[in-house]
Design a protein around this motif. Structure first.
Motif, PDB file in Angstrom:
ATOM      1  N   THR A   1      -5.991   2.277  -8.068  1.00 55.93           N
ATOM      2  CA  THR A   1      -5.162   3.363  -8.571  1.00 55.93           C
ATOM      3  C   THR A   1      -5.458   4.654  -7.829  1.00 55.93           C
ATOM      4  N   ARG A   2      -4.572   5.595  -7.966  1.00 53.23           N
ATOM      5  CA  ARG A   2      -4.735   6.897  -7.331  1.00 53.23           C
ATOM      6  C   ARG A   2      -5.858   7.707  -7.985  1.00 53.23           C
TER       7      ARG A   2
ATOM      8  N   LEU B   1       3.623   8.480  -3.205  1.00 53.35           N
ATOM      9  CA  LEU B   1       2.976   8.839  -4.468  1.00 53.35           C
ATOM     10  C   LEU B   1       3.332  10.269  -4.882  1.00 53.35           C
TER      11      LEU B   1
ATOM     12  N   THR C   1      -0.323   3.180  -9.579  1.00 51.17           N
ATOM     13  CA  THR C   1      -0.719   2.178  -8.594  1.00 51.17           C
ATOM     14  C   THR C   1      -0.750   2.754  -7.187  1.00 51.17           C
ATOM     15  N   GLN C   2      -1.860   2.518  -6.487  1.00 54.10           N
ATOM     16  CA  GLN C   2      -1.961   2.926  -5.085  1.00 54.10           C
ATOM     17  C   GLN C   2      -1.854   1.720  -4.153  1.00 54.10           C
ATOM     18  N   THR C   3      -2.548   0.644  -4.494  1.00 52.77           N
ATOM     19  CA  THR C   3      -2.407  -0.603  -3.752  1.00 52.77           C
ATOM     20  C   THR C   3      -2.257  -1.737  -4.757  1.00 52.77           C
TER      21      THR C   3
ATOM     22  N   ASP D   1       0.869  -1.177   0.000  1.00 53.69           N
ATOM     23  CA  ASP D   1       0.000   0.000   0.000  1.00 53.69           C
ATOM     24  C   ASP D   1       0.908   1.229   0.000  1.00 53.69           C
ATOM     25  N   TYR D   2       0.806   2.027  -1.042  1.00 50.05           N
ATOM     26  CA  TYR D   2       1.702   3.174  -1.178  1.00 50.05           C
ATOM     27  C   TYR D   2       1.143   4.395  -0.449  1.00 50.05           C
TER      28      TYR D   2
ATOM     29  N   ALA E   1       0.763   8.432   0.730  1.00 48.20           N
ATOM     30  CA  ALA E   1       0.635   9.693   0.000  1.00 48.20           C
ATOM     31  C   ALA E   1       1.996  10.319  -0.244  1.00 48.20           C
TER      32      ALA E   1
END
Length: 362
Positions: A272-273, A228, A236-238, A222-223, A225
């Motif tokens: 996704t973001r 990112l 990709t966010q997760t 899990d990226y 903030a």
């Protein structure tokens, strides 16, 4: 994107390293009594001192080792046939040129081409009908290495492709032939070949050992903030990579434990973001060298484009992590049938941590 194993050692960026494959097929090496009377590994080598190299300015090779026996280079791999030799190769040559930190190497098939016996001529060939070397033993049991081409580590036609100046820089020297090597313990050759790609203890066992065919697994990330913000091209966010109960049951019904990981299905799930809903894609994997090559698949009867080239690659990472490479548009960031070409964002390589299975529930 697939690249066949290039026998010459070299370096590559992380994506290229994750994609490069090694062909390891199951032919036991044929041992020649001329080189190995006892049937064990045979090693010959020579390390040239400074005075010799000074007297031979056109010789680039400072160290040369020849090993007759099983593959001394390959590491434990994902391929179920690992350990059974490299396409039947039984001869391996490693040379280190002046100023180099590690050897380059080639492997091939060596067979007696003349009369048998101590002074028999031995021909060592490589792919594409190339010659690795012509070998013979002298009266003192030393190994004579002839027909060792200057461009042995280069592609066919390299002189025309590279031009004269660059070819001279990359090729071996004009005096790099006619080597006379002393017999050494097999351990000496194994230690020399180990310098090519030193084993990394942090990597541990390959994925096919760490991940069991009858057990689910879950890896992901899990990226934050902050991450990112520092990677504006990453969508990709997760991300999750997992085998659940359905994939375990499918392999139990159709796969063979001895072929693991060939035929193993896994799922990639992503958000996704952009705030899109979670997207998932199923892949079918095969072990290739030290990685899993996983091809996107669709459910039976679902109309789709040809997904045979939509591939991702998995490789063990340090300290229990998993590396995922996405060299092309092969993740469910977008409709795989619409996407095409290379990934142009930061969504190419992911270092994934082991997670509880609940984190990968569908």
């Amino acid at each position: 994107m697939m690249m066949s194993r290039k026998i010459a050692a070299g370096s590559a960026a992380i994506v290229g390293a994750l994609i490069a494959t090694a062909s390891a097929h199951a032919d036991e090496p044929r041992m020649l009594k001329e080189l190995s009377p006892d049937g064990g590994g045979a090693c010959f080598s020579r390390v040239y001192d400074a005075s010799h190299l000074k007297a031979h300015p056109h010789q680039k090779v400072a160290r040369i080792f020849f090993y007759h026996g099983p593959d001394p280079v390959s590491r434990p791999s994902e391929d179920p046939t690992d350990g059974l030799g490299t396409a039947g190769y039984n001869g391996f040559m490693a040379t280190t040129v002046r100023g180099a930190s590690k050897p380059e190497w080639v492997g091939g098939w060596c067979n007696v081409s003349g009369e048998t016996g101590e002074k028999a001529a031995i021909h060592c060939g490589m792919e594409c009908d190339r010659t690795m070397a012509e070998l013979s033993l002298d009266a003192k049991g030393r190994l004579k290495v002839d027909a060792f081409d200057r461009d042995i580590y280069l592609d066919i036609g390299a002189e025309d492709e590279l031009g004269t100046a660059e070819y001279e820089r990359q090729a071996l020297g004009t005096d790099d032939n006619g080597f006379l090597l002393e017999r050494r313990p097999a351990a000496d050759c194994k230690a020399e070949f180990a310098r090519i790609a030193p084993a990394n203890p942090a990597l541990g066992d390959p994925l096919r050992i760490r991940l069991k065919p009858d057990q689910p697994f879950c890896f992901g990330r899990d990226y934050s903030a902050e991450h990112l913000a520092s990677h504006p091209e990453q969508v990709t966010q997760t991300i999750r990579v997992f085998r659940g109960a359905a994939q375990v049951a499918s392999f139990a019904a159709q796969g063979k434990a001895g072929d693991w990981p060939n035929g193993a299905d896994l799922v990639v799930a992503m958000t996704t973001r952009k705030g899109d809903a979670k997207a998932t894609q199923t892949y079918s994997c095969q072990g290739e060298a030290d990685q899993w090559r996983c091809v996107a698949i669709v459910a039976t009867g679902v109309a789709s484009c040809d997904l045979s080239e939509k591939e991702i690659y998995l490789r063990r990472g340090a300290n229990g992590t998993m590396m995922l490479a996405n060299p092309k548009e092969s993740l469910p960031l977008t409709d795989l049938c619409q996407a095409g070409g290379d990934t142009k964002s930061d969504d190419k390589v992911f270092r994934l941590e082991a997670m509880p299975q609940s984190a990968c529930s569908q």
